[in-house]
Design a protein around this motif. Sequence first.
Motif, PDB file in Angstrom:
ATOM      1  N   GLY A 226       0.798  -1.219   0.000  1.00 29.63           N
ATOM      2  CA  GLY A 226       0.000   0.000   0.000  1.00 29.63           C
ATOM      3  C   GLY A 226       0.833   1.271   0.000  1.00 29.63           C
ATOM      4  N   TYR A 227       2.164   1.148   0.050  1.00 30.30           N
ATOM      5  CA  TYR A 227       3.028   2.325   0.019  1.00 30.30           C
ATOM      6  C   TYR A 227       3.023   2.931  -1.392  1.00 30.30           C
ATOM      7  CZ  TYR A 227       5.277   0.585   4.347  1.00 30.30           C
ATOM      8  OH  TYR A 227       5.543   0.138   5.622  1.00 30.30           O
ATOM      9  N   SER A 228       3.081   4.226  -1.445  1.00 31.39           N
ATOM     10  CA  SER A 228       3.293   4.864  -2.744  1.00 31.39           C
ATOM     11  C   SER A 228       4.712   4.545  -3.205  1.00 31.39           C
ATOM     12  CB  SER A 228       3.130   6.377  -2.623  1.00 31.39           C
ATOM     13  OG  SER A 228       4.175   6.925  -1.833  1.00 31.39           O
ATOM     14  N   HIS A 229       4.963   4.705  -4.493  1.00 31.57           N
ATOM     15  CA  HIS A 229       6.309   4.452  -5.019  1.00 31.57           C
ATOM     16  C   HIS A 229       7.335   5.344  -4.321  1.00 31.57           C
ATOM     17  CE1 HIS A 229       9.469   3.472  -7.876  1.00 31.57           C
ATOM     18  NE2 HIS A 229       9.701   4.771  -8.011  1.00 31.57           N
ATOM     19  N   THR A 230       6.964   6.603  -4.096  1.00 30.67           N
ATOM     20  CA  THR A 230       7.870   7.544  -3.430  1.00 30.67           C
ATOM     21  C   THR A 230       8.206   7.091  -2.023  1.00 30.67           C
ATOM     22  OG1 THR A 230       7.000   9.406  -4.698  1.00 30.67           O
ATOM     23  CG2 THR A 230       8.154   9.935  -2.654  1.00 30.67           C
ATOM     24  N   LEU A 231       7.189   6.674  -1.263  1.00 32.03           N
ATOM     25  CA  LEU A 231       7.419   6.243   0.116  1.00 32.03           C
ATOM     26  C   LEU A 231       8.269   4.978   0.155  1.00 32.03           C
ATOM     27  CD1 LEU A 231       6.968   6.586   3.120  1.00 32.03           C
ATOM     28  CD2 LEU A 231       4.800   5.338   2.893  1.00 32.03           C
ATOM     29  N   LEU A 232       7.981   4.015  -0.695  1.00 30.20           N
ATOM     30  CA  LEU A 232       8.755   2.771  -0.697  1.00 30.20           C
ATOM     31  C   LEU A 232      10.214   3.044  -1.043  1.00 30.20           C
ATOM     32  CD1 LEU A 232       8.814  -0.266  -0.364  1.00 30.20           C
ATOM     33  CD2 LEU A 232       8.177  -0.499  -2.775  1.00 30.20           C
ATOM     34  N   GLU A 233      10.451   3.915  -2.001  1.00 35.94           N
ATOM     35  CA  GLU A 233      11.834   4.270  -2.359  1.00 35.94           C
ATOM     36  C   GLU A 233      12.547   4.913  -1.176  1.00 35.94           C
ATOM     37  OE1 GLU A 233      13.777   3.884  -5.133  1.00 35.94           O
ATOM     38  OE2 GLU A 233      12.230   2.481  -5.791  1.00 35.94           O
ATOM     39  N   LYS A 234      11.854   5.769  -0.448  1.00 32.94           N
ATOM     40  CA  LYS A 234      12.443   6.413   0.727  1.00 32.94           C
ATOM     41  C   LYS A 234      12.769   5.386   1.800  1.00 32.94           C
ATOM     42  CE  LYS A 234      10.582  11.136   0.607  1.00 32.94           C
ATOM     43  NZ  LYS A 234       9.826  12.143   1.376  1.00 32.94           N
ATOM     44  N   VAL A 235      11.851   4.463   2.034  1.00 32.79           N
ATOM     45  CA  VAL A 235      12.057   3.441   3.058  1.00 32.79           C
ATOM     46  C   VAL A 235      13.270   2.576   2.726  1.00 32.79           C
ATOM     47  CG1 VAL A 235      11.111   1.339   4.092  1.00 32.79           C
ATOM     48  CG2 VAL A 235       9.665   3.352   3.840  1.00 32.79           C
ATOM     49  N   LEU A 236      13.360   2.107   1.498  1.00 34.81           N
ATOM     50  CA  LEU A 236      14.475   1.245   1.102  1.00 34.81           C
ATOM     51  C   LEU A 236      15.804   1.996   1.153  1.00 34.81           C
ATOM     52  CD1 LEU A 236      12.848  -0.709  -1.871  1.00 34.81           C
ATOM     53  CD2 LEU A 236      13.202  -1.480   0.488  1.00 34.81           C
ATOM     54  N   HIS A 237      15.772   3.267   0.774  1.00 39.27           N
ATOM     55  CA  HIS A 237      16.981   4.083   0.834  1.00 39.27           C
ATOM     56  C   HIS A 237      17.455   4.252   2.280  1.00 39.27           C
ATOM     57  CE1 HIS A 237      19.889   7.207  -0.088  1.00 39.27           C
ATOM     58  NE2 HIS A 237      19.298   8.013   0.760  1.00 39.27           N
ATOM     59  N   VAL A 238      16.532   4.544   3.181  1.00 38.21           N
ATOM     60  CA  VAL A 238      16.875   4.735   4.592  1.00 38.21           C
ATOM     61  C   VAL A 238      17.370   3.426   5.207  1.00 38.21           C
ATOM     62  CG1 VAL A 238      15.863   5.145   6.871  1.00 38.21           C
ATOM     63  CG2 VAL A 238      15.468   6.767   5.028  1.00 38.21           C
ATOM     64  N   LEU A 239      16.740   2.310   4.878  1.00 36.60           N
ATOM     65  CA  LEU A 239      17.198   1.019   5.390  1.00 36.60           C
ATOM     66  C   LEU A 239      18.644   0.753   4.971  1.00 36.60           C
ATOM     67  CD1 LEU A 239      14.113  -1.331   4.862  1.00 36.60           C
ATOM     68  CD2 LEU A 239      15.028  -0.511   7.033  1.00 36.60           C
ATOM     69  N   LYS A 240      18.956   1.016   3.723  1.00 40.14           N
ATOM     70  CA  LYS A 240      20.321   0.792   3.238  1.00 40.14           C
ATOM     71  C   LYS A 240      21.318   1.689   3.967  1.00 40.14           C
ATOM     72  CE  LYS A 240      18.851  -0.836  -1.318  1.00 40.14           C
ATOM     73  NZ  LYS A 240      18.717  -0.513  -2.758  1.00 40.14           N
ATOM     74  N   LEU A 241      20.932   2.930   4.247  1.00 34.27           N
ATOM     75  CA  LEU A 241      21.807   3.827   5.002  1.00 34.27           C
ATOM     76  C   LEU A 241      22.057   3.301   6.418  1.00 34.27           C
ATOM     77  CD1 LEU A 241      20.435   7.370   4.018  1.00 34.27           C
ATOM     78  CD2 LEU A 241      22.546   6.281   3.226  1.00 34.27           C
ATOM     79  N   GLU A 242      20.983   2.841   7.070  1.00 31.39           N
ATOM     80  CA  GLU A 242      21.128   2.297   8.423  1.00 31.39           C
ATOM     81  C   GLU A 242      21.985   1.039   8.419  1.00 31.39           C
ATOM     82  OE1 GLU A 242      20.049   3.664  11.351  1.00 31.39           O
ATOM     83  OE2 GLU A 242      19.497   5.382  10.107  1.00 31.39           O
ATOM     84  N   PHE A 243      21.827   0.206   7.403  1.00 33.57           N
ATOM     85  CA  PHE A 243      22.605  -1.032   7.329  1.00 33.57           C
ATOM     86  C   PHE A 243      24.080  -0.739   7.063  1.00 33.57           C
ATOM     87  CE2 PHE A 243      18.584  -3.426   5.723  1.00 33.57           C
ATOM     88  CZ  PHE A 243      18.021  -3.302   6.987  1.00 33.57           C
ATOM     89  N   ASP A 244      24.353   0.294   6.296  1.00 35.55           N
ATOM     90  CA  ASP A 244      25.743   0.692   6.055  1.00 35.55           C
ATOM     91  C   ASP A 244      26.414   1.129   7.346  1.00 35.55           C
ATOM     92  OD1 ASP A 244      25.623   0.130   3.356  1.00 35.55           O
ATOM     93  OD2 ASP A 244      25.280   2.215   2.748  1.00 35.55           O
ATOM     94  N   ILE A 245      25.663   1.846   8.200  1.00 40.23           N
ATOM     95  CA  ILE A 245      26.199   2.269   9.496  1.00 40.23           C
ATOM     96  C   ILE A 245      26.481   1.049  10.375  1.00 40.23           C
ATOM     97  CG2 ILE A 245      25.653   3.493  11.646  1.00 40.23           C
ATOM     98  CD1 ILE A 245      23.978   5.440   9.908  1.00 40.23           C
ATOM     99  N   LEU A 246      25.549   0.093  10.376  1.00 41.30           N
ATOM    100  CA  LEU A 246      25.721  -1.120  11.176  1.00 41.30           C
ATOM    101  C   LEU A 246      26.895  -1.958  10.680  1.00 41.30           C
ATOM    102  CD1 LEU A 246      21.961  -2.046  11.557  1.00 41.30           C
ATOM    103  CD2 LEU A 246      23.509  -1.517  13.448  1.00 41.30           C
ATOM    104  N   LYS A 247      27.120  -1.929   9.387  1.00 42.53           N
ATOM    105  CA  LYS A 247      28.221  -2.706   8.798  1.00 42.53           C
ATOM    106  C   LYS A 247      29.570  -2.252   9.339  1.00 42.53           C
ATOM    107  CE  LYS A 247      29.918  -4.339   4.318  1.00 42.53           C
ATOM    108  NZ  LYS A 247      29.735  -4.258   2.835  1.00 42.53           N
ATOM    109  N   GLU A 248      29.672  -0.967   9.670  1.00 37.37           N
ATOM    110  CA  GLU A 248      30.932  -0.420  10.193  1.00 37.37           C
ATOM    111  C   GLU A 248      31.319  -1.051  11.529  1.00 37.37           C
ATOM    112  OE1 GLU A 248      30.414   3.770  10.388  1.00 37.37           O
ATOM    113  OE2 GLU A 248      30.226   4.026   8.215  1.00 37.37           O
ATOM    114  N   SER A 249      30.325  -1.564  12.267  1.00 36.80           N
ATOM    115  CA  SER A 249      30.606  -2.212  13.553  1.00 36.80           C
ATOM    116  C   SER A 249      30.610  -3.735  13.443  1.00 36.80           C
ATOM    117  CB  SER A 249      29.587  -1.763  14.605  1.00 36.80           C
ATOM    118  OG  SER A 249      28.268  -2.119  14.212  1.00 36.80           O
ATOM    119  N   GLY A 250      30.646  -4.247  12.206  1.00 39.96           N
ATOM    120  CA  GLY A 250      30.755  -5.682  11.994  1.00 39.96           C
ATOM    121  C   GLY A 250      29.446  -6.425  11.843  1.00 39.96           C
TER     122      GLY A 250
END
Length: 220
Positions: free
Chosen positions: A14-38
Amino acid sequence: MIAVISADLLNSSGYSHTLLEKVLHVLKLEFDILKESGSDFRIYRGDSFQGILKNPEEALRVVLKIKTAINQLDESDLSNKRNMAIKADMKCAIGIGTYDFERESIAEANGQAFQFSGRTLDSMKTLNRKTQLKTPVEAVNEEFNTSLFLFDTLADKWSTASAEVIYYLLKGLKETEIAEELDISQSAVNQRKKAAGWEAINALLLRYEKVISEHFSNGK
């Protein structure tokens, strides 16, 4: 002992295309931060993700950071969040246990923690629950699944603006720093903080870190 976090985005169809793109982008950013700590987190099926944390006592704080990172999102391009109902959310299970089958790819890894996390998430699909914990110790499960049920009830009342403030508090920012980051007054930050129930959330996090560290850290 490790923690495995498994999660599905709620009602992502039910997410709009814009919202889904934002969510996936933010998740990837958070995962990149977590990757720095292993830590290793991966998105799969487009609306689900899974990750491994070597320090189980950090798992709940990580879950709440990810949750609030997406809770604050909406379709608008406004830099300041309005007091809107949350449109992006997730259902998440934390599994704490052994790591019996370690592989370079998280998709090929297995063990008690993976089974606890995955099976708990599957069981939640028919329950009105968004956050659950499964460990080998039943007393720990009972304590935190009661507490997390109360947390879910509290978080369901958040607005995007409340989630935004909680996100920065989880990152360790002070009220004055958050006010500067969001370009709002410190009193506005404090009001959102109280409305979101930060003191209770912080107490839950500290209790979780203490209990999980006592039971499952240092090779226990």
